[in-house]
Every structure is written in structure tokens, then in C-alpha cells.
Write a protein that holds these residues in place. Structure first.
Motif, PDB file in Angstrom:
ATOM      1  N   GLU A  49       0.798  -1.214   0.000  1.00 15.05           N
ATOM      2  CA  GLU A  49       0.000   0.000   0.000  1.00 15.05           C
ATOM      3  C   GLU A  49       0.836   1.272   0.000  1.00 15.05           C
ATOM      4  N   THR A  50       2.080   1.205   0.431  1.00  9.66           N
ATOM      5  CA  THR A  50       2.930   2.404   0.406  1.00  9.66           C
ATOM      6  C   THR A  50       3.345   2.766  -1.009  1.00  9.66           C
ATOM      7  N   ASP A  51       3.137   1.840  -1.955  1.00 12.96           N
ATOM      8  CA  ASP A  51       3.490   2.097  -3.357  1.00 12.96           C
ATOM      9  C   ASP A  51       2.323   2.665  -4.162  1.00 12.96           C
ATOM     10  N   LEU A  52       1.177   2.834  -3.552  1.00 17.60           N
ATOM     11  CA  LEU A  52       0.029   3.409  -4.251  1.00 17.60           C
ATOM     12  C   LEU A  52       0.298   4.876  -4.576  1.00 17.60           C
ATOM     13  N   LYS A 227     -10.744  -4.312 -11.974  1.00 16.98           N
ATOM     14  CA  LYS A 227      -9.424  -4.875 -12.271  1.00 16.98           C
ATOM     15  C   LYS A 227      -8.655  -5.259 -11.004  1.00 16.98           C
ATOM     16  N   VAL A 228      -8.011  -6.407 -11.099  1.00 16.55           N
ATOM     17  CA  VAL A 228      -7.078  -6.808 -10.033  1.00 16.55           C
ATOM     18  C   VAL A 228      -5.649  -6.736 -10.555  1.00 16.55           C
ATOM     19  N   SER A 229      -5.443  -5.951 -11.592  1.00 17.31           N
ATOM     20  CA  SER A 229      -4.094  -5.624 -12.067  1.00 17.31           C
ATOM     21  C   SER A 229      -3.785  -4.204 -11.601  1.00 17.31           C
ATOM     22  N   GLY A 230      -2.573  -3.714 -11.882  1.00 17.35           N
ATOM     23  CA  GLY A 230      -2.214  -2.361 -11.465  1.00 17.35           C
ATOM     24  C   GLY A 230      -2.389  -2.192  -9.965  1.00 17.35           C
ATOM     25  N   GLU A 231      -2.950  -1.046  -9.556  1.00 16.42           N
ATOM     26  CA  GLU A 231      -3.167  -0.828  -8.126  1.00 16.42           C
ATOM     27  C   GLU A 231      -4.211  -1.787  -7.556  1.00 16.42           C
ATOM     28  N   GLY A 232      -5.068  -2.303  -8.423  1.00 10.77           N
ATOM     29  CA  GLY A 232      -6.023  -3.308  -7.973  1.00 10.77           C
ATOM     30  C   GLY A 232      -5.324  -4.549  -7.458  1.00 10.77           C
ATOM     31  N   ILE A 234      -2.491  -4.567  -5.758  1.00  9.65           N
ATOM     32  CA  ILE A 234      -2.071  -4.273  -4.382  1.00  9.65           C
ATOM     33  C   ILE A 234      -3.259  -4.386  -3.435  1.00  9.65           C
ATOM     34  N   ILE A 235      -4.394  -3.806  -3.841  1.00  7.87           N
ATOM     35  CA  ILE A 235      -5.591  -3.838  -2.991  1.00  7.87           C
ATOM     36  C   ILE A 235      -5.972  -5.277  -2.661  1.00  7.87           C
TER      37      ILE A 235
END
Length: 759
Positions: A49-52, A227-232, A234-235
Motif C-alpha cells: 500500500e505504500t506504493d500506491l 481490475k485486479v491488475s495495477g493498483e487493484g 495491491i488492494i
């Protein structure tokens, strides 16, 4: 049928494989998903989450934070306006929890599906304003609330819209619009769900990464299929890690009731067990109960609420099955098997399960389907689902002005409402809108799975490329030319199949759910199995298991020497033939959609001029002359199916049925053709049987039409049913179709082979 294609990608450099200690399967999966550089691999494996991205990059977010902080400082009443699905529930919980930590006077409102409907509702806004709210914050909705926001403005109440749904032509005049896909904004990720947007605002308000909220954002993300790619990525990845250590009493109780174990929860468990339970609350009751559960801080209270949620979920499953079974009966009773589309109405259907049932009907009968019911206000409301290749939104959009009160949706799903007297004309218009599919839907598989050497460690290797979901789909593997070592049918209705598949010294148990039509006869035609790998836990034993997701067929070499193959009693259409031939061209679009066949391979038999091809007689000829003419063609191999027909009735009604209908017409003059749908149910007859009987009576001059009203003829002539040419013609067709379908295989094959040899 599906057009299966193999994914392709750039192979990972050997030094990357070594640096990140990737197994061959993991490295292959990463390459096929474009995760093939050090930065991409590092993000996928190590980001948190620190990379968001900075929340300030999202449109109006700083403006929203400033207004929220001012409301907190001035002690203003804040109301979170949520939604009743899993995303809206978790988004509301995130916002309420965050503002509560900051000491805000925060309240929340979840619309009632049945009273308020989806999204902004004027009466709800009026009540919220009247209760002293000075700031309304929407989550997972609001972007369409033009009038509602204008009303709030007129009452000196500010609104902050936080949403992720599609923009309309005009936007609300809100104090701030925080939207993950706002045009021109700098935020690098554009497919957050409502809970993801709420989490981003929380990060900004708290000036912290707020990892304790990630489990809620993760549930919303999976539940809303974003989407569960990209920032998704991380989530979902971090959210799963946190939920597997959760201290939230509400989630712990919900997980316990779902039969899951904390520490072993994956994305599939969230999608099939956790999110549906939250959704069930909004389907049958007010979803505020689910928000209470997620925000609950007491174990005993949490268990009490979770038990209520579990009861609603069981009720949801029971209601879904009852409405589903009722829909199947309607299809049969009304003779809609030959329709291209379905519009099914019953005022007693529960509104909360219509979308679930529509989806199940599409899976069962392969037709675009809309399920309708009537609400307490007398308005007919419904949900629709479709199949690949038919865009239900595009089909219905031109019809909305003439038939619909409200309408919205996307390619594969829709919601609508109409007046009750519009149902019949709408049903006809929707059927007329169906033009068939133009091409087969495409699905991708990753690679051929080597069965030798598989183990539970293989699952770990696969999971490294996860979590899986939208935009990072669960890997699908191929097993080509499999040897079926054993076959077993399971379940109370024997509708699931378990295969032991062997190849090159390895074997794997593969389970196919709802595959009762995949008979032992058809197993000899298997060319490729497409599977996902998972674990099967039974009696404290865990073993590797394949889940069947698709099949490709081919003619086995041994059958190619057989000129005619009888597959009349098989329901599954395998799709490997060169041509699918029809005696009735009206069946063309139906054959394509119902059996998923390539439209380019389907044609009227009168147009067929192939030489030495593998061909299928797909529907029923009207008479023996048509069949004999079909057998003058040049086939390399011919498959007999006779699955479809356009018969007015499947069997000629008994004389007592004719008498009952005629008696009813004379006792109840003035009914319309459509009125006889209900009459058919009363008489215990199928609607198409009643229509057949009425048409015979018209020809015999027993009844007449007077301005669309059916009336009995005074002193009708005394004539037998056989005096009707329509009765005789349909009887001949029905008898021929029944004989063709029921004839002993040896007798039919002898006849067909003999006719083919004559030409």
C-alpha cells in the motif's frame, strides 16, 4: 461453443527467472501476462500500500478532503449515502470508520432496493437534508444525481460525489467529484470500485496508508469485478493477507458462518462466499445490517448479526432456486423453447433475485433473458442477462422510448422497469431485436499442462501469479488428446462428472460441474480439455484437482470410417463438423445462439453444395420427402441430430382438451389471444397447445375474432377435427417428427445408408 486460442507472450530472460526464483510454470504464466521485466516482477511480487499513487492526483480529492475537514472542525452533520451491494456496503464502512476516527458527526444511509431503488433518490435526499445534514458524501453512486444534488444545493447542503460508474452527458453541480476515471486526471489507475475510491479518500484524510481498511476495499474490488491488475493488484493481494489475520468481529463471524478458515482465504472464497453474503442482505432486506456487521466491535453482537446475514443468504438461495424452477416451467408451458430471447414475468417473483435467476436461465437455455416482477407500487421491474455475442444494452436502448419507464445497463446485463400492459409488446420487440451472433466468442488458455510431475506445489507456483480476477484471469490449461481412464457421475441428480485423465505417464482427477449432457458416448470425441487447477479437501485429505472449464471435440479416427453416425439422443452439440444443415431456415439464429455454433457453418440444406464434408442434420425435416432430398447430397460423413423443430405443438392435444377450450370460449366470450396464457394454466394445458386448438377452431368456423376478441360462433357447423387442413398438416408433421426421433437406431441407419447409396 468457444473459439479457444492459446495466449502468447515474451519469454522471461533466464537471469530474471533465477533472480526471482521462479518455477517454470510461474515464469510461463508471468510471460503470458506481460509481467516480463524486473520492475514489473518487483511490483507484482513486492509492492504494498505504500506504493500506491498519491491520492491528490485523483480529481477533486484535495478539494473533497478540505470540505470534509471543515465539516469535522465545525461539527457539521455528515451523511454517507451508500449502495446496497458488497461494494457499496464496504465503501460505506470505510468512509464511516475513517470519519469516526477523526471525530466527525457521521451517519450513513443505504438505499432500500425496493423502496428507493439504485443510486440517488430525491425523497431520500429530502429526508437526509431535513434531518440536519450539512454534507452528503456519496460512495459507489451519485454521478447521475443531477436533480438530487441541485436540491441539496438549494438547501445550502454540500455534496461530495465519490463514484466509479460511467459518466452521463451532464455532471451534477457537486462541491467535488472524486472519480477514478475522471477525464484528464493524473491518477494512474482508472478502475477502482467504490470501496477503492473511498479507501483513497481515507488515505488522504488520515495521511496514512491505512492498511486496516484494505480488507474491506478488497471485498468491494472482488465483489464488483473491477481490475485486479495495477493498483487493484495491491488492494487484493494485501487485502487477502490482512483478512487472513483479521481482528474485525464482523468479518470473523461472517467467515466462520461461511465455513471458511482464517488463514486459508483466497480470492475465490471472497467472490463465492463472502461477497454474496453481503449482497444477500441488500437483495432481501436493508443492507444497513451488513454495514453494522462490518463496523461492529463486539464479538457477541457480531455473531448475532452474522447469523441474521446467514439466514438471509439461505433465504436468497432458496428464493433463487424457486424462481428459477418457476421460470423453467413457464418456458415449457408457453412453448418458448424455439424463441431466440426470453421475457419471463410473474408478479410474485422476488425482485431481489431477478438478476441471479436471469443469469442461471442464460446458462441453462443459452438465450438472452429478462426476468420481470411487479413491485408494491404496481410497476413492473426486471433484470436481464445475455450471452456472448449479443449486446443486451444495444438491443434494448432503441426500445426504451416505446416500452420502458427506466433503463440502464451494459453489454451483458441490464435493469429496467415498465408498465404491466407493455409486457407483451415488449416481449415481441425484444425477440425482433435478436439478429443472432456473428462470430464465436473467443477464450484464451495459457498452455498445455504436463500431467507428469504435478503436485500440490504446482498450486503454489500458480498462486504466485495471482491473485486472479478481472484483467488477471485464473489460468486455464489445456490437456490435448486425453485418455479417459475412468468416468463417474456425481450429485443427487447425477449432473456432475468426475474423470480420471491420463497422459504421458501422469494422471489427474477432473471434475465437471453441471455436465450431465457430457455422456460416455461423447467422451470418445474429446480432443482437448480446458481446466483450472485447484485443491480438493475431503476428510482431512488434500489433493490436486482439475475443474473443467471448456471442451473441444473432434471426430475420433475410428469413427471416420462410419458414413452415418446416430447422435439423436445426445443433447450436447460438439461443434467440429464442417457444416450444420437446417430444413427450416428460421432455426438459423436459434441454432447459433443455443448451441454456440459458428454462424458461418450453419445453412439451409437447400443451399448446401459441399463435397465430402462432415455434415450434421441439425433440425427435423417436415416430411419424408425433405429427408430423402437431403440424402441426395454428397457427404463425407453425416451426423443425425434432429434437435430443433418449428412444430406448433410437440404432440396433438387430446379430444378432451379441444372440448375444454371450446367450452371455455363459449363461457367466457371476449378474451384476447394473450388472455389465454392464463386460461392455459387454468386448464392445465401448454399455451402453444391452446393456440393450436384455437387455430383449428377458427378454420372450422367454431369461433371468430371480433376486434381482437375471441367469440364463439352461434350454431356452429358440426364438423370433425379432421376437416381442418391445419389439423391434418400439423398432425402429419408431429407424427413424422416423433417417428424420426424415436425410431430404432439400426432401422434409421439402414434407411439413411440405403438412400445415400442410391445417389
Amino acid at each position: 461453443m468457444i473459439d479457444w486460442k492459446q495466449r502468447s507472450g515474451t519469454e522471461l530472460a533466464p537471469e530474471l527467472v533465477a533472480e526471482y526464483q521462479l518455477s517454470p510454470i510461474t515464469a510461463k504464466l508471468f510471460s503470458l501476462r506481460g509481467i516480463n521485466t524486473a520492475p514489473k516482477l518487483d511490483f507484482w511480487l513486492n509492492a504494498n500500500e505504500t506504493d500506491l499513487a498519491s491520492p491528490s492526483l485523483m480529481h477533486d480529492l484535495d478539494k473533497a478532503v478540505e470540505r470534509i475537514n471543515r465539516a469535522i472542525d465545525e461539527g457539521e452533520k455528515i451523511t454517507i449515502y451508500g449502495d446496497y451491494d458488497a461494494d457499496g456496503i464496504t465503501a460505506t464502512s470505510i468512509m464511516v470508520e475513517t470519519l469516526g476516527i477523526l471525530g466527525a458527526d457521521v451517519h450513513y444511509f443505504i438505499p432500500d432496493r425496493f423502496k428507493d431503488g439504485y443510486g440517488p433518490n430525491m425523497e431520500a435526499y429530502q429526508r437526509i437534508v431535513a434531518n440536519g445534514t450539512k454534507l452528503i458524501i456519496t460512495v459507489d453512486n451519485g454521478i447521475t444525481g443531477l436533480d438530487e444534488v441541485a436540491y441539496a444545493n438549494s438547501q445550502q447542503v454540500d455534496t461530495i460525489i465519490t463514484d466509479h460508474h460511467k459518466f452521463q452527458a451532464e455532471l451534477p453541480d457537486s462541491y467535488a467529484i472524486v472519480h477514478c476515471n475522471y477525464p484528464g486526471q493524473d491518477y494512474p489507475f482508472d478502475d477502482y470500485c467504490g470501496a477503492g475510491v473511498a479507501y483513497t479518500i481515507s488515505r488522504a484524510l488520515m495521511q496514512d496508508s491505512m492498511p486496516e481498511l484494505l480488507e474491506l476495499a478488497m471485498i468491494g474490488t472482488i465483489g464488483d469485478m473491477v481490475k485486479v491488475s495495477g493498483e487493484g493488484h495491491i488492494i487484493v493481494k494485501r487485502g487477502l493477507e490482512i483478512i487472513n489475520q483479521t481482528e474485525r468481529p464482523g468479518l470473523r463471524a461472517l467467515i466462520k458462518n461461511a465455513g471458511l478458515k482464517i488463514g486459508q482465504i483466497n480470492e475465490t472464497d471472497i467472490g463465492f462466499n463472502v461477497a454474496p453474503r453481503l449482497n444477500a442482505v441488500g437483495r432481501l432486506a436493508n443492507a444497513s445490517l451488513a454495514v453494522e456487521l462490518l463496523l461492529c466491535e463486539n464479538d457477541e453482537e457480531a455473531q448475532t448479526i452474522a447469523d441474521q446475514v446467514e439466514k438471509l443468504n439461505e433465504e436468497r438461495k432458496d428464493l433463487t432456486m424457486r424462481v428459477y424452477q418457476s421460470c423453467l416451467k413457464q418456458i415449457k408451458r408457453n412453448g418458448w423453447q424455439s424463441k431466440n430471447t426470453l421475457v419471463i414475468y410473474d408478479p410474485d417473483f422476488h425482485e431481489g433475485v431477478l438478476g441471479l435467476v436471469a443469469n442461471k436461465i442464460v446458462e441453462e437455455v443459452h438465450k438472452p433473458t429478462i426476468i420481470l416482477t411487479k413491485n408494491e407500487a404496481g410497476l413492473v421491474k426486471g433484470s436481464g442477462r445475455t450471452l456472448p455475442g449479443f449486446n443486451v444494452f444495444d438491443a434494448l436502448n432503441p426500445l426504451k422510448e416505446d416500452y420502458l419507464v427506466k433503463f440502464g445497463g451494459h453489454d451483458f446485463a441490464c435493469g429496467l422497469s415498465m408498465e404491466a400492459d407493455k409486457i407483451s409488446p415488449f416481449r415481441a420487440a425484444f425477440e425482433a431485436s435478436f439478429k443472432g451472433t456473428k462470430e464465436l466468442p473467443t477464450k484464451y488458455y495459457d498452455f498445455e499442462l504436463p500431467l507428469a510431475g504435478l503436485s500440490l506445489e504446482t498450486i503454489t507456483d500458480i498462486e504466485t501469479a495471482g491473485p486472479f480476477g478481472t484483467d488477471n484471469v485464473q489460468p486455464i490449461f489445456s490437456i490435448s488428446q486425453p485418455e479417459i481412464a475412468s468416468c463417474f457421475y456425481m450429485g443427487q441428480e447425477k449432473n456432475h462428472i468426475r474423470l480420471t485423465v491420463a497422459k504421458n505417464g501422469g494422471n489427474l482427477e477432473v471434475v465437471g460441474f453441471n455436465q450431465k449432457d457430457l455422456t460416455r458416448v461423447l467422451l470418445t470425441y474429446l480432443d482437448q480439455l480446458f481446466i483450472q487447477l485447484g485443491k480438493n479437501s475431503y476428510r482431512k485429505q488434500v489433493k490436486l484437482q482439475g475443474i473443467l472449464t471448456g471442451i473441444s471435440f473432434t471426430a475420433p479416427a475410428v469413427s471416420l470410417t462410419t458414413p452415418v453416425v446416430d447422435l439423436r439422443h445426445e443433447k450436447y452439440v460438439m461443434g467440429f463438423a464442417d457444416s450444420y444443415l437446417l430444413f427450416d431456415k428460421q432455426n438459423q439464429t436459434l441454432a447459433s445462439s443455443m448451441y454456440g455454433l459458428d454462424p458461418a457453418k450453419i445453412m439451409p440444406i437447400s443451399d448446401y453444395d459441399g463435397k465430402g464434408e462432415m455434415a450434421v442434420l441439425l433440425d427435423v425435416p417436415h416430411n419424408q420427402k425433405e429427408l430423402d432430398e437431403a440424402l441426395t447430397k454428397d457427404y463425407g460423413q453425416l451426423y443425425l441430430r434432429f434437435l430443433l423443430d418449428r412444430l406448433p405443438v410437440q404432440s396433438i392435444p387430446a379430444k378432451s382438451a379441444f372440448a375444454a377450450v371450446l367450452r371455455y370460449v363459449y363461457q367466457h366470450p371476449g378474451l384476447t389471444i394473450d388472455d389465454f396464457r392464463q386460461v392455459a394454466r387454468f386448464l392445465g394445458l401448454a399455451y402453444n397447445s391452446v393456440l393450436f386448438i384455437l387455430r383449428v377452431f377458427f378454420e372450422l368456423n367454431f369461433i371468430r375474432l371480433d376486434q381482437d376478441k375471441i367469440m364463439g360462433v352461434k350454431n356452429p357447423p358440426t364438423r370433425p377435427l379432421t376437416a381442418s387442413k391445419y389439423f391434418l398438416g400439423v398432425s402429419a408433421q408431429v407424427n413424422f417428427a416423433q417417428e424420426l426421433r424415436q425410431m430404432a437406431s439400426s432401422k434409421l441407419l439402414m434407411y439413411v445408408n440405403q438412400q445415400l447409396r442410391l445417389h
